[in-house]
Design a protein around this motif. Sequence first.
Motif, short mmCIF file in Angstrom:
data_model
loop_
_atom_site.label_atom_id
_atom_site.label_comp_id
_atom_site.label_asym_id
_atom_site.label_seq_id
_atom_site.Cartn_x
_atom_site.Cartn_y
_atom_site.Cartn_z
N VAL A 92 -17.76 22.58 -2.21
CA VAL A 92 -17.29 21.12 -2.98
C VAL A 92 -18.05 20.07 -2.40
N ASP A 97 -21.83 19.75 -2.95
CA ASP A 97 -22.38 19.59 -4.26
C ASP A 97 -21.13 18.95 -5.06
N PRO A 98 -20.59 17.69 -4.87
CA PRO A 98 -19.36 17.09 -5.32
C PRO A 98 -19.55 16.73 -7.05
N GLU A 99 -20.83 16.70 -7.39
CA GLU A 99 -20.93 16.44 -8.78
C GLU A 99 -21.11 17.60 -9.83
N SER A 100 -20.82 18.69 -9.20
CA SER A 100 -20.94 19.99 -10.00
C SER A 100 -19.45 20.65 -10.04
N GLU A 101 -19.13 21.14 -11.14
CA GLU A 101 -17.78 21.81 -11.47
C GLU A 101 -17.84 23.23 -10.83
N ASP A 146 -9.24 19.76 -11.77
CA ASP A 146 -10.16 19.01 -11.09
C ASP A 146 -11.56 19.07 -11.38
N ALA A 147 -11.94 20.58 -11.83
CA ALA A 147 -13.19 20.91 -12.48
C ALA A 147 -13.36 20.27 -13.58
N LYS A 203 -12.17 17.46 -14.77
CA LYS A 203 -12.37 15.98 -14.64
C LYS A 203 -13.97 15.79 -14.36
N VAL A 204 -14.52 16.69 -13.80
CA VAL A 204 -16.09 16.53 -13.29
C VAL A 204 -16.71 16.76 -14.66
N ALA A 205 -16.35 18.05 -15.33
CA ALA A 205 -17.09 18.24 -16.67
C ALA A 205 -15.93 18.64 -17.78
N ASN A 209 -16.43 21.76 -20.30
CA ASN A 209 -16.89 23.18 -19.69
C ASN A 209 -16.03 24.40 -20.32
#
Length: 367
Positions: free
Chosen positions: A101, A104-108, A133-134, A136-138, A141
């Motif tokens: 994580v 690559d913090p910008e990936s879910e 949390d995932a 929140k990133v995407a 998805n």
Amino acid sequence: MNADISVDPPKRKLTFVRVAIILVVLCLVALPILRKKHDTLVDICSSDKGDLQTTLDACDLLLDWAVFDPAERSLAYRNKMRLYMGVKDWEAAKREADLAVEADPESEVPLQWKAMIFIRSEDYPQALTVIDDALKVAPGNDYSLETKAKLLRTLERLNEIEPLVEYAVEHYEVGPWAWKYAGFFRLKAHEYASSAQAFAQALRKDPKDAYARRQFVETCGLAGSDCPALFPEAREAYPSISCDQAGAEFATLHPNLAELLFEDAGKLTLSKPAEGQGRTADLLLQFVYTTAIFSFAQNATPEKASRLLVEARVFECVSGGIFHFPEGGAVSAEKLRNEAERLYNPELRQNLLDLAYVYLNTPSNAP
């Protein structure tokens, strides 16, 4: 007086440009070797074969000197995570997941992998936290949304699934899973047309989904004339089957029945059976046809799809696609007719033909 003077040849200066050229040449020579080494390490690190320590060492070496891209670095950590999960070392797996994580913090995706650790170790509340949390990133998805729905179901927080699903189908491009959930909740609320629409969407995404097919047949029957069309855009491309061709194929499928119904089993025509046999032919073919519908709807196979197309065409040629019922039985003909139209309304029957054609032309998947 002449003195001997020795003169050394001038020294060539090693300019910055020359150094750069030398370095470039060295890099070009080394690059194929490094690339081959890199690829070998990637193969070992991502493999399920070999012993654990060798694979972990390959991942560590890869991380030490060869991986700079955030996504690739994160993947190396996730491969280590996967290896630790295989031996149920959950703490080590969590440590690698956190590093993935961080890399690559910008990936879910790393968060999705981290959630997997908690799912496998049956810590479902924590898995749900990580999946949130995932999201929140995407937010849209599909994998994260489906995983959240499954976790809510596991945790018996069923009242939270419906709003999640309805929001997902309205705002995101989601897979069949979401439409099946939506169809289930709408059917439960007796919203038959809307439920049929949802199961139709699931079938458009995966024509071989067995649950969606069975539920669509049920809800389409309940929706009646409000049953949605499945693949109307494809209907013009369907091959035409003549009555005589359908009769010949029917005779192959049901030789004894064909002899009983048709005037001459060697030269089948479908213009006379009903005249010769009265309603007997209609009722027998009606039974054969509805059996084909039920069989295909419950357990579709290419063979059942082909049979449905033939028997639907024969039924249309003989009876004009109209159901007939005898008078004077224990149940009135009108009641039987209404029940048949509910279970096998014209919209549903056309949709089943659509599904049979698409089923035969879709690459094989598990039904």
